[in-house]
Design an enzyme around this catalytic site. Sequence first.
Site, PDB file in Angstrom:
ATOM      1  N   HIS A 162       0.828  -1.209   0.000  1.00  0.00           N
ATOM      2  CA  HIS A 162       0.000   0.000   0.000  1.00  0.00           C
ATOM      3  C   HIS A 162       0.860   1.255   0.000  1.00  0.00           C
ATOM      4  O   HIS A 162       0.634   2.184  -0.781  1.00  0.00           O
ATOM      5  CB  HIS A 162      -0.916  -0.002   1.221  1.00  0.00           C
ATOM      6  CG  HIS A 162      -1.644   1.300   1.410  1.00  0.00           C
ATOM      7  ND1 HIS A 162      -2.687   1.691   0.607  1.00  0.00           N
ATOM      8  CD2 HIS A 162      -1.454   2.309   2.292  1.00  0.00           C
ATOM      9  CE1 HIS A 162      -3.121   2.883   0.989  1.00  0.00           C
ATOM     10  NE2 HIS A 162      -2.387   3.276   2.003  1.00  0.00           N
ATOM     11  N   HIS A 167       1.032   4.676  -2.718  1.00  0.00           N
ATOM     12  CA  HIS A 167       1.388   6.078  -2.523  1.00  0.00           C
ATOM     13  C   HIS A 167       2.568   6.550  -3.362  1.00  0.00           C
ATOM     14  O   HIS A 167       2.550   7.675  -3.884  1.00  0.00           O
ATOM     15  CB  HIS A 167       1.655   6.346  -1.042  1.00  0.00           C
ATOM     16  CG  HIS A 167       0.409   6.449  -0.230  1.00  0.00           C
ATOM     17  ND1 HIS A 167      -0.422   7.551  -0.254  1.00  0.00           N
ATOM     18  CD2 HIS A 167      -0.169   5.563   0.630  1.00  0.00           C
ATOM     19  CE1 HIS A 167      -1.446   7.360   0.554  1.00  0.00           C
ATOM     20  NE2 HIS A 167      -1.324   6.152   1.102  1.00  0.00           N
ATOM     21  N   GLU A 208      -6.706   8.929  -1.033  1.00  0.00           N
ATOM     22  CA  GLU A 208      -6.761   7.496  -0.729  1.00  0.00           C
ATOM     23  C   GLU A 208      -7.780   6.767  -1.609  1.00  0.00           C
ATOM     24  O   GLU A 208      -7.502   5.683  -2.111  1.00  0.00           O
ATOM     25  CB  GLU A 208      -7.103   7.269   0.749  1.00  0.00           C
ATOM     26  CG  GLU A 208      -5.978   7.602   1.723  1.00  0.00           C
ATOM     27  CD  GLU A 208      -4.862   6.557   1.741  1.00  0.00           C
ATOM     28  OE1 GLU A 208      -4.913   5.577   0.963  1.00  0.00           O
ATOM     29  OE2 GLU A 208      -3.924   6.740   2.538  1.00  0.00           O
ATOM     30  N   SER A 227      -3.715   0.139  -4.565  1.00  0.00           N
ATOM     31  CA  SER A 227      -3.001  -0.953  -3.882  1.00  0.00           C
ATOM     32  C   SER A 227      -3.894  -2.102  -3.468  1.00  0.00           C
ATOM     33  O   SER A 227      -3.423  -3.068  -2.863  1.00  0.00           O
ATOM     34  CB  SER A 227      -2.283  -0.405  -2.646  1.00  0.00           C
ATOM     35  OG  SER A 227      -3.217   0.161  -1.736  1.00  0.00           O
TER      36      SER A 227
END
Length: 299
Positions: A162, A167, A208, A227
């Site tokens: 993730h 990111h 997100e 992710s």
Amino acid sequence: MFTEAQLYSPVTRSDQGEVTVHLSDEHPGVHDQRYRRRRNAIAALALDYHRGKPLPHVTYTKEEQRVWRIVSAELARKHRRYACAEVRESAARLALPTDHIPQLDEVSAALEPLTGFRYAPAAGLVPLREFFGSFAERIFHSTQYIRHHSAPLYTPEPDAVHEVIGHANQLASPRFAQVYASVGAAVERVHSERALKFLANVFWFSMEFGVVREHEQTRCYGAGLLSSFGEIEEFRHAELRPLDVAEMGRATYDITHYQPVLYCADSVDEIEDVIGGFFETMDDDTPDRMAAVKANGAR
């Protein structure tokens, strides 16, 4: 407490210095003592880190490297179908390794020339003010552990997949990196916990779990979607609403299920203007001002 904080397994250190990661009863690795020792050791590396020191290296096992290869390959296929062009192009420039788990200094070395962002280690949950505030210095706090090998395409908590595949690929975009930097600047102006929670909610529903329209298709740009092997397929079935920062800042969400409501931008320009513009000007009074404007508009 920020709702997303519930995702992270608590990390404690005893008076004798022993570090323990407390996995939930539902965690795939909870009964694997070898995995639990690994998690404790990796968390200890992060807790022992001090700014200015070399970033800690994790000696990943063959099993962990295999998980990374599986997930990298599967997510790459998903990104080609569902990620927006801005993310795909920034990911191509970043060129994360797919054959091994990159160390944090390896990620930083590839990322910093693109947008100035660099990575720092985290044992688990980083307090909101520290996590978001570090964006002003273009620092991203990242965990280094990997999900359990029994479920390579699933994790109940943010892991290196993730933090890096989600990111870092996003942060490799100068346009998205500037939004992150604006979040960090906003934290310096925000003093109340209520306003900080509002900021965190807007970040959740944008950086997100944000989606954007592109060539009449809905594409994702949020790191949580990028992710997640499962949710990157399911987001197209969510209820899509236009960007509405006042609503996003107060919306509730369940972290244990796929998100049923997502906020969709019409373009990356709109993400910069609406989301980035919000973070650039936010202060403690912004949530109340927005609520008042929204209430007056509804009359």
